[in-house]
Design an enzyme around this catalytic site. Structure first.
Site, PDB file in Angstrom:
ATOM      1  N   SER A  63     -51.696   9.564  -2.903  1.00 43.19           N
ATOM      2  CA  SER A  63     -50.430   8.827  -2.941  1.00 43.19           C
ATOM      3  C   SER A  63     -50.050   8.320  -1.551  1.00 43.19           C
ATOM      4  O   SER A  63     -50.448   8.872  -0.533  1.00 43.19           O
ATOM      5  CB  SER A  63     -49.309   9.728  -3.457  1.00 43.19           C
TER       6      SER A  63
HETATM    7  N1  SAH Z   1     -51.321  14.614  -5.344  1.00 46.93           N
HETATM    8  C1  SAH Z   1     -52.490  13.792  -5.142  1.00 46.93           C
HETATM    9  C2  SAH Z   1     -52.389  12.493  -5.907  1.00 46.93           C
HETATM   10  C3  SAH Z   1     -53.465  12.397  -6.888  1.00 46.93           C
HETATM   11  S1  SAH Z   1     -53.406  11.075  -8.077  1.00 46.93           S
HETATM   12  C4  SAH Z   1     -52.736  13.588  -3.650  1.00 46.93           C
HETATM   13  O1  SAH Z   1     -51.883  13.883  -2.871  1.00 46.93           O
HETATM   14  O2  SAH Z   1     -53.831  13.129  -3.325  1.00 46.93           O
HETATM   15  C5  SAH Z   1     -53.183  11.930  -9.565  1.00 46.93           C
HETATM   16  C6  SAH Z   1     -54.166  12.959  -9.923  1.00 46.93           C
HETATM   17  O3  SAH Z   1     -53.785  13.529 -11.164  1.00 46.93           O
HETATM   18  C7  SAH Z   1     -55.589  12.431 -10.152  1.00 46.93           C
HETATM   19  O4  SAH Z   1     -56.459  13.073  -9.317  1.00 46.93           O
HETATM   20  C8  SAH Z   1     -55.863  12.754 -11.617  1.00 46.93           C
HETATM   21  O5  SAH Z   1     -57.207  13.121 -11.847  1.00 46.93           O
HETATM   22  C9  SAH Z   1     -54.950  13.911 -11.872  1.00 46.93           C
HETATM   23  N2  SAH Z   1     -54.626  14.166 -13.264  1.00 46.93           N
HETATM   24  C10 SAH Z   1     -54.416  13.313 -14.284  1.00 46.93           C
HETATM   25  N3  SAH Z   1     -54.137  13.993 -15.415  1.00 46.93           N
HETATM   26  C11 SAH Z   1     -54.179  15.294 -15.133  1.00 46.93           C
HETATM   27  C12 SAH Z   1     -53.991  16.477 -15.890  1.00 46.93           C
HETATM   28  N4  SAH Z   1     -53.687  16.479 -17.179  1.00 46.93           N
HETATM   29  N5  SAH Z   1     -54.094  17.665 -15.256  1.00 46.93           N
HETATM   30  C13 SAH Z   1     -54.389  17.725 -13.952  1.00 46.93           C
HETATM   31  N6  SAH Z   1     -54.602  16.636 -13.199  1.00 46.93           N
HETATM   32  C14 SAH Z   1     -54.483  15.422 -13.785  1.00 46.93           C
END
Ligand code: SAH
Length: 672
Positions: A63
């Protein structure tokens, strides 16, 4: 430290985070401390601090920094909490959360990313995150309930499992929207009645939350191991020693209990000074008194200290002084330390020290005996009586004048604060002229009076000075606490100087007073309020000749009241705040520490302890219910003190009543 990334990081915080309105100091500090370059793929590092999301593995994104800060701020963390994050991705947001919270569980649905997140967190030295490969829409019941839950991916609805895993009062921040890439950021707060308060915080764009309670999985996108088998915890390590606690532990002398502490090095450091100031983090903790007792004995016996000046009223301490210096005085008609807070000086710990000093002085020539003096000024009426009593004995005429002058204050004896109010509002004439004139009269007659007995003159003069300062104290009290606080600490300093002058150029003093008096106020939030203290005044007035020793504790019990003039109670001391210096010392796991922070101290350690953190101050009143607001202030520890003595768990002092003093000489100050 000034590598290109840390410069970029500081700019990011200033421009993207602070510049857009994030004001929570903990969030800003956490954003400042996490190295974002470690959470992006190698080739993306030059872009790590740009104002945008960046691609990471498996088609996902890390993000934008601002959105991470914004969401973390929305969780309203105070420090130490249990937090769940759904969508660990690169692990970056989890690292920011871990900078504030106590423990973080971060769930990632894509196995490859979960491994990467765990690896990134390890590289960054973050030790309080558990990365879990699982479907996060179901939460993580194993560690529930949580103080806060952050969802880092967009969901069509708020997953019920997450709501269920929230504590009462807990916050859930989640992007919600019917369109897979545009959402509204929602904050839910769980109420005690089981319902939720809902707020819309912002319009946001996140990758989709995919799982049983989120978006359905696309054909062929494959959920992988997390769906097929059991959830997998990739990284779940116990919290290890963080950096600062390890540094503290390496540089300190350790002890199991106060009586066994090796004080040699401390005595050498402090013994070079002319004034050694011994603090305390409460007015009712046994270990602080006992440690000050042991240090003071050695300073007196080995380093020639001859003044012990404490945060007690002058006339009360003078009775102890008579006892410890074997001065023959007629039986007293009044009892010392009878006013609130009686336990502060009338306790078993002080008695031990006083008895030791009495014995120590016994065989010394009179002029070499160490004395015990009071620096405080809550004894307006008692001090006035002592002046009159003194003059009655040698100059009845002047005694009569004193009676008349001090008579101005007598209507207010039961409530001197009411005098201040009446004088200020013009309902009663101010007694300032009378009390000042009396002080002048004494000094005008100094030669004649002091010829009888210099010590007794000093005693009367300091009582008269106390009356004059106290009269002013009660008047300025109405202008706010700053003026009266400053007057009180100035009085303490003036009294100390008078004592040092009186005892001559070789005189050396040990001060016993609260940390908030003896630490240098310039390095605490007091100075921003315009407050000074005796710690600052001696550093300025006796530059290079002072040594300041602060004290601290994590938990235990303390003798304190709930209100001014209230009953003494034994209260439980709450474990220290996560943002405090105390917490850093507690994390060393050591029962007791003596840590040098200035002379000969480790530079990194001194620098780390010069960063502002919270410091706890318990006085004669302790209000655990409102502890953060009532008892914590911000300070730079290694600037405030030269040494810091840590005692992890402490107990309340043992108060004494007069009857507990059998077999003591009549002049013994605690009994009647
Ligand atoms: N917090 C992260 C942002 C990641 S983007 C950072 O700081 O880098 C969102 C993430 O959510 C992705 O990696 C995606 O794979 C994950 N995601 C989507 N659905 C999910 C679920 N049901 N359970 C766990 N992770 C999930």
């Amino acid at each position: 430290m000034s590598d290109v990334f840390s410069v970029q990081r500081e700019r990011m915080v200033q421009e993207q985070i602070y510049g857009r309105g994030v004001r929570d100091g903990r969030v800003l500090e956490a954003m400042r401390s996490v190295k974002r370059e470690l959470f992006v793929p190698e080739e993306m590092r030059p872009h790590a601090y740009e104002d945008r999301p960046l691609p990471i593995a498996a088609g996902q994104t890390i993000s934008q920094p601002y959105i991470v800060a914004f969401m973390v701020e929305a969780l309203e963390l105070e420090g130490g909490e249990k937090v769940l994050e759904i969508g660990a991705g690169s692990g970056y947001a989890a690292a920011v959360l871990a900078g504030i919270a106590g423990e973080v569980w971060a769930i990632e649905r894509i196995g490859e990313l979960a491994e990467i997140a765990a690896g990134n967190l390890k590289k960054a030295g973050v030790e309080n995150v558990h990365v879990i490969h699982a479907d996060g829409t179901k939460g993580w019941p194993e560690a529930a309930p949580y103080d806060a839950i952050l969802v880092s991916a967009g969901s069509p609805e708020i997953p019920q499992s997450l709501k269920d895993q929230l504590k009462v009062g807990g916050r859930l921040v989640v992007p919600v929207g019917k369109h897979p890439i545009a959402q509204e950021l929602i904050r839910l707060t769980r109420r005690a009645d089981g319902g939720f308060d809902r707020e819309d915080l912002a319009d946001v764009r996140f990758v989709p939350l995919i799982g049983r309670e989120g978006w359905p999985e696309r054909e062929g996108a494959g959920f992988g191991e997390a769906e097929a088998g059991k959830p997998r915890v990739i990284e779940s390590r116990p919290r290890l020693r963080a950096e600062l606690p390890a540094l503290i532990a390496q540089n300190a002398v350790h002890f199991e209990n106060v009586e066994e502490a090796d004080l040699d090095a401390l005595i050498e450091r402090a013994g070079e000074a002319r004034i050694v100031l011994l603090g305390e983090a409460s007015h009712g903790t046994s270990e602080f008194y006992r440690m000050r007792d042991l240090i003071t004995r050695r300073l007196i016996a080995e380093k020639g200290f001859d003044i012990v000046a404490v945060e007690a009223d002058w006339p009360d301490a003078a009775r102890i002084d008579d006892y410890v210096r074997h001065v023959d005085v007629p039986p007293s008609t009044w009892q010392a330390f009878a006013r609130f807070p009686t336990w502060m000086w009338r306790n078993a710990e002080v008695k031990d020290f006083v008895d030791w000093l009495h014995e120590h002085n016994r065989h010394l020539p009179e002029k070499d005996r160490a004395g015990f003096y009071g620096l405080d000024m809550y004894s307006l009426y008692n001090s006035a009586s002592r002046v009159i009593e003194y003059l009655d004995g040698i100059d009845p005429e002047l005694a009569q004048i004193a009676r008349e002058r001090y008579g101005c204050l007598s209507p207010w004896e039961s409530d001197p604060a009411a005098y201040g109010h009446a004088a200020l509002t013009g309902k009663y004439r101010a007694c300032e002229d009378d009390v000042v004139a009396m002080l002048v009269d004494l000094f005008r007659n100094q030669q004649k009076l002091a010829a009888h007995d210099g010590e007794k003159f000093l005693d009367a003069a300091l009582n008269a000075k106390l009356v004059a300062d106290a009269e002013k104290y009660y008047r300025v009290m109405y202008y706010g606490s700053r003026a009266s606080w400053n007057l009180r600490d100035q009085h303490m300093y003036d009294t100390l100087k008078t004592l040092l002058d009186f005892r001559g150029p070789d005189a050396k003093a040990v001060i016993w007073a609260h940390n908030s008096h003896i630490g240098d106020a310039r390095h605490t939030e007091m100075s921003a309020r315009g407050e000074l203290n005796i710690g600052q005044l001696v550093r300025e007035g006796f530059e290079g000749q002072t040594h300041h020793i602060g004290f601290g504790t994590d938990r235990g019990t303390v003798a304190a009241a709930s209100t001014w003039e209230g009953q003494m109670e034994i209260k439980a001391v709450r474990p220290s705040h996560p943002q405090s210096f105390e917490r850093q010392f507690h994390l060393t796991g050591a029962p007791g520490l003596i840590l040098p922070m200035t002379k000969g101290a480790d530079g990194d350690l001194a620098a780390a302890l010069a960063n502002p953190r919270l410091e706890r101050a318990i006085g004669v009143i302790y209000r655990p219910e409102t502890e953060l607001a009532s008892h914590y202030f911000e300070a730079r520890l290694s600037r405030q003190f030269d040494d810091y003595i840590w005692i992890d768990e402490t107990r309340a002092v043992k108060p004494l009543d007069a009857k507990q003093m059998p077999g003591l000489p009549d002049l013994y100050p605690f009994g009647v």
